[in-house]
Design a protein around this motif. Sequence first.
Motif, PDB file in Angstrom:
ATOM      1  N   ARG A  23      -2.363   4.827   4.494  1.00  0.00           N
ATOM      2  CA  ARG A  23      -1.659   4.294   4.449  1.00  0.00           C
ATOM      3  C   ARG A  23      -2.011   2.725   5.359  1.00  0.00           C
ATOM      4  O   ARG A  23      -2.466   1.576   4.933  1.00  0.00           O
ATOM      5  CB  ARG A  23      -0.335   3.825   3.714  1.00  0.00           C
ATOM      6  CG  ARG A  23       0.148   4.749   2.318  1.00  0.00           C
ATOM      7  CD  ARG A  23       1.592   4.676   2.278  1.00  0.00           C
ATOM      8  NE  ARG A  23       2.632   4.530   3.148  1.00  0.00           N
ATOM      9  CZ  ARG A  23       3.664   5.385   2.925  1.00  0.00           C
ATOM     10  NH1 ARG A  23       3.481   6.774   2.931  1.00  0.00           N
ATOM     11  NH2 ARG A  23       4.670   4.902   4.116  1.00  0.00           N
TER      12      ARG A  23
ATOM     13  N   VAL B 124      -3.420   4.284  -1.765  1.00  0.00           N
ATOM     14  CA  VAL B 124      -4.554   5.508  -1.253  1.00  0.00           C
ATOM     15  C   VAL B 124      -4.250   6.693  -2.216  1.00  0.00           C
ATOM     16  O   VAL B 124      -4.100   7.505  -2.304  1.00  0.00           O
ATOM     17  CB  VAL B 124      -3.711   5.672  -0.212  1.00  0.00           C
ATOM     18  CG1 VAL B 124      -3.921   4.080   1.173  1.00  0.00           C
ATOM     19  CG2 VAL B 124      -2.461   6.006  -0.183  1.00  0.00           C
TER      20      VAL B 124
ATOM     21  N   HIS C 271      -1.494  -1.487  -4.280  1.00  0.00           N
ATOM     22  CA  HIS C 271      -2.748  -0.301  -3.677  1.00  0.00           C
ATOM     23  C   HIS C 271      -2.812   0.804  -3.257  1.00  0.00           C
ATOM     24  O   HIS C 271      -1.639   1.099  -2.684  1.00  0.00           O
ATOM     25  CB  HIS C 271      -3.087  -0.822  -2.748  1.00  0.00           C
ATOM     26  CG  HIS C 271      -3.700  -2.804  -3.186  1.00  0.00           C
ATOM     27  ND1 HIS C 271      -4.815  -2.651  -3.757  1.00  0.00           N
ATOM     28  CD2 HIS C 271      -2.709  -4.130  -2.994  1.00  0.00           C
ATOM     29  CE1 HIS C 271      -5.392  -4.279  -3.346  1.00  0.00           C
ATOM     30  NE2 HIS C 271      -3.775  -4.836  -3.623  1.00  0.00           N
TER      31      HIS C 271
ATOM     32  N   ARG D 154      -5.822   1.439   5.271  1.00  0.00           N
ATOM     33  CA  ARG D 154      -5.721   0.657   4.183  1.00  0.00           C
ATOM     34  C   ARG D 154      -5.269  -0.374   4.229  1.00  0.00           C
ATOM     35  O   ARG D 154      -5.119  -1.870   4.085  1.00  0.00           O
ATOM     36  CB  ARG D 154      -5.369   0.956   2.228  1.00  0.00           C
ATOM     37  CG  ARG D 154      -5.259   0.169   1.580  1.00  0.00           C
ATOM     38  CD  ARG D 154      -6.675  -0.109   1.160  1.00  0.00           C
ATOM     39  NE  ARG D 154      -7.148  -0.402   0.311  1.00  0.00           N
ATOM     40  CZ  ARG D 154      -8.249  -1.156  -0.228  1.00  0.00           C
ATOM     41  NH1 ARG D 154      -8.808  -1.921   0.699  1.00  0.00           N
ATOM     42  NH2 ARG D 154      -8.253  -2.026  -1.459  1.00  0.00           N
TER      43      ARG D 154
ATOM     44  N   GLU E 237      -6.931  -2.455   6.011  1.00  0.00           N
ATOM     45  CA  GLU E 237      -8.707  -3.331   5.543  1.00  0.00           C
ATOM     46  C   GLU E 237      -8.688  -4.235   4.614  1.00  0.00           C
ATOM     47  O   GLU E 237      -9.450  -5.778   4.720  1.00  0.00           O
ATOM     48  CB  GLU E 237      -9.211  -2.553   4.515  1.00  0.00           C
ATOM     49  CG  GLU E 237     -10.090  -0.840   5.029  1.00  0.00           C
ATOM     50  CD  GLU E 237      -9.646   0.263   4.558  1.00  0.00           C
ATOM     51  OE1 GLU E 237      -9.810   0.063   2.772  1.00  0.00           O
ATOM     52  OE2 GLU E 237     -10.403   1.436   4.214  1.00  0.00           O
TER      53      GLU E 237
ATOM     54  N   VAL F 212       1.023  -1.039   0.556  1.00  0.00           N
ATOM     55  CA  VAL F 212      -0.515   0.170   0.172  1.00  0.00           C
ATOM     56  C   VAL F 212       0.745   1.429  -0.082  1.00  0.00           C
ATOM     57  O   VAL F 212       1.924   1.333   0.606  1.00  0.00           O
ATOM     58  CB  VAL F 212      -0.801   0.331   1.121  1.00  0.00           C
ATOM     59  CG1 VAL F 212      -1.624   1.878   1.391  1.00  0.00           C
ATOM     60  CG2 VAL F 212      -1.551  -1.255   1.111  1.00  0.00           C
TER      61      VAL F 212
END
Length: 378
Positions: free
Chosen positions: A142, A129, A127, A145, A148, A106
């Motif tokens: 970050r 943000v 990924h 995320r 998640e 991330v």
Amino acid sequence: MTSPCPPAALPTVSAPSARTPAGLVGNTPLIWVGEPFTGPGHGFWAKLEGANPGGIKDRTALHMVGEARRRGELRGGAPIVESTSGTLGLGLALAGITYGHPVRVVTDPGMEPMMRELLTAYGAEVHLVDAPHPVGGWQQARRERVAELLAAGPGAWCPDQYHNPDNVSAYRPLAHELVTQLGRIDALVVSVGTGGHSAGVGSVLREFFPRLRIVGVDTTGSTIFGQPAAPRLMRGLGSSIHPGNVAYDLFDEVHWVAAPEAVWAARRLARCHYATGGWSVGAVALTARWLAATMPAESRIAAIFPDGPQRYTGTVFSDAYCREHGLLTTAPPSAPQEIADTTERIVTSWTRCTTVTDPLGRSAVPAGAAPHAAVVAP
């Protein structure tokens, strides 16, 4: 039929070789950085961690993943999920290939496009943000995320580089390499981000050299040493949170360096010595240059250069980028400004402080003393 002997004129092969990319990690070279980057008769030794396949964090990525597997925290084939500004992502991609784990990193829009493309090429999922956290900035966004992704992936594991003591113990070999290469070390100049390599290298070197002077290098706008958070261009050092791995008791002093000053030093290094790197390397080199000028000429100063210049062609070494962000300024001053306490005032340019304390008032914990609680998705 026997094979003919090789011609006598062929040189003996002495370069490192390995059957896997992970086998190329470590045993990085040193280079002497002297004139014209420094003044006559003065200089320092730079440890070129950019000689690792991905950079300095190849060491900790392989170590953290290996230790998690040994303890059973990371099971075979389970995903690895982590927040990164770049170099650790490369290390985790290497660890994923080495141990057979999918890797999900991330990051935020500040990551160089080249780095995102490299990570994808090495098989990592990237990924992004899209907005900073209102208090913790991009770093906290970050991390949220990451949480998640962990919750969505059964068995997923996060190294949590900011608080994992394995991030510290991974750098014992680097410290031993420096002792072997230099014999005696009087001062260490090291950037501080997650706190891993500064704590790992610094604590081991202090065992060998009790009077070692350890100089930490941070960026303006970072909260690590008690300054308020502010927007930061520089990647790879600094933080908008307070990493648990930072060993505040090790540092004799801290220097904050601003982005234009780091750019000047990185570019000057490139022109003078060819060996250079990005933001962290520029900041560390500027500080080591000053240290070399203020210590006796016979002092042995070791500076750790975390990576090389390749991933910074679109930032530090891009005239267009640097002009857009006001980074192509004149040479920085020959010495930093000084403050008596890390909270005395907000620093916006190269500044030094010899009073270093943990801004959260935490008690020092020996590196690696506490077991790491793995972050695993339910």
